[in-house]
Design a protein around this motif. Structure first.
Motif, PDB file in Angstrom:
ATOM      1  N   THR A  55      -3.727   2.594   3.236  1.00  0.00           N
ATOM      2  CA  THR A  55      -2.287   2.824   3.170  1.00  0.00           C
ATOM      3  C   THR A  55      -1.671   2.566   4.536  1.00  0.00           C
ATOM      4  O   THR A  55      -2.374   2.577   5.558  1.00  0.00           O
ATOM      5  N   ILE A  56      -0.364   2.382   4.577  1.00  0.00           N
ATOM      6  CA  ILE A  56       0.297   2.118   5.863  1.00  0.00           C
ATOM      7  C   ILE A  56       0.161   3.322   6.790  1.00  0.00           C
ATOM      8  O   ILE A  56       0.024   3.167   7.997  1.00  0.00           O
ATOM      9  N   ASP A  57       0.133   4.553   6.252  1.00  0.00           N
ATOM     10  CA  ASP A  57      -0.020   5.730   7.108  1.00  0.00           C
ATOM     11  C   ASP A  57      -1.390   5.747   7.776  1.00  0.00           C
ATOM     12  O   ASP A  57      -1.513   6.130   8.940  1.00  0.00           O
TER      13      ASP A  57
ATOM     14  N   ALA B  19       0.930  -4.003   4.486  1.00  0.00           N
ATOM     15  CA  ALA B  19       1.361  -2.676   4.040  1.00  0.00           C
ATOM     16  C   ALA B  19       2.839  -2.450   4.357  1.00  0.00           C
ATOM     17  O   ALA B  19       3.578  -1.881   3.545  1.00  0.00           O
ATOM     18  N   HIS B  20       3.269  -2.905   5.506  1.00  0.00           N
ATOM     19  CA  HIS B  20       4.681  -2.800   5.904  1.00  0.00           C
ATOM     20  C   HIS B  20       5.574  -3.508   4.887  1.00  0.00           C
ATOM     21  O   HIS B  20       6.591  -2.971   4.453  1.00  0.00           O
TER      22      HIS B  20
ATOM     23  N   LYS C  24       4.829  -4.325   1.761  1.00  0.00           N
ATOM     24  CA  LYS C  24       4.730  -3.697   0.439  1.00  0.00           C
ATOM     25  C   LYS C  24       5.582  -2.431   0.381  1.00  0.00           C
ATOM     26  O   LYS C  24       6.261  -2.169  -0.598  1.00  0.00           O
ATOM     27  N   ARG C  25       5.547  -1.681   1.443  1.00  0.00           N
ATOM     28  CA  ARG C  25       6.277  -0.411   1.498  1.00  0.00           C
ATOM     29  C   ARG C  25       7.728  -0.598   1.938  1.00  0.00           C
ATOM     30  O   ARG C  25       8.535   0.312   1.803  1.00  0.00           O
ATOM     31  N   ASP C  26       8.032  -1.760   2.489  1.00  0.00           N
ATOM     32  CA  ASP C  26       9.367  -2.063   3.016  1.00  0.00           C
ATOM     33  C   ASP C  26       9.785  -1.033   4.063  1.00  0.00           C
ATOM     34  O   ASP C  26      10.893  -0.532   4.060  1.00  0.00           O
ATOM     35  N   SER C  27       8.861  -0.758   4.978  1.00  0.00           N
ATOM     36  CA  SER C  27       9.144   0.184   6.058  1.00  0.00           C
ATOM     37  C   SER C  27      10.026  -0.476   7.111  1.00  0.00           C
ATOM     38  O   SER C  27      10.232  -1.689   7.107  1.00  0.00           O
TER      39      SER C  27
END
Length: 123
Positions: free
Chosen positions: A3-5, A28-29, A31-34
């Motif tokens: 996961t990004i975390d 991950a960034h 995918k999560r759109d952080s």
């Protein structure tokens, strides 16, 4: 895939591990759109957000960045954003897959910031 975390608090010491860290973090960034991802060492920092890489460079580092950019024709300095940025801050358009972005960021740390082969990268 992590996961990004999990990735965001990761570090890597070898070229292979650094490339994997960068690739997985960017994937991950996206995918999560952080908001953004920061890659850093004790002396340098590269930020990735919204298909743009932002880094700070001195005059000598700017010349080295131009050499790296010559090897990666898909990456271009974003002139309007760079002109409006503080002196020494450069924005580079990074419209590419995470693997190519990872290769580019690794070259930034190795050639622009002149880190040795065993440098520690944190995300």
């Amino acid at each position: 895939m992590a996961t990004i975390d999990q990735i965001m608090s990761s570090e890597a010491h070898t070229g292979r591990d650094r490339l994997a860290l960068i690739t997985e973090t960017i994937a991950a960034h996206r995918k999560r759109d952080s908001d953004r991802v920061v890659f850093k060492t004790d002396t340098a920092r590269v930020e990735y957000a919204d298909r743009t890489i932002t880094l700070d460079v001195s005059d000598g580092a700017q010349d080295r960045l131009n050499d790296v950019l010559a090897s990666f024709p898909v990456f271009k300095i974003e002139q309007p954003a760079t002109r409006k940025a503080p002196t020494g801050t450069v924005h580079v358009a990074a419209i590419a897959d995470p693997k190519h972005i990872a290769d580019f960021i690794e070259r930034i740390f190795r050639e622009v910031y002149q880190h040795g082969p065993g440098y520690e990268l944190r995300a």
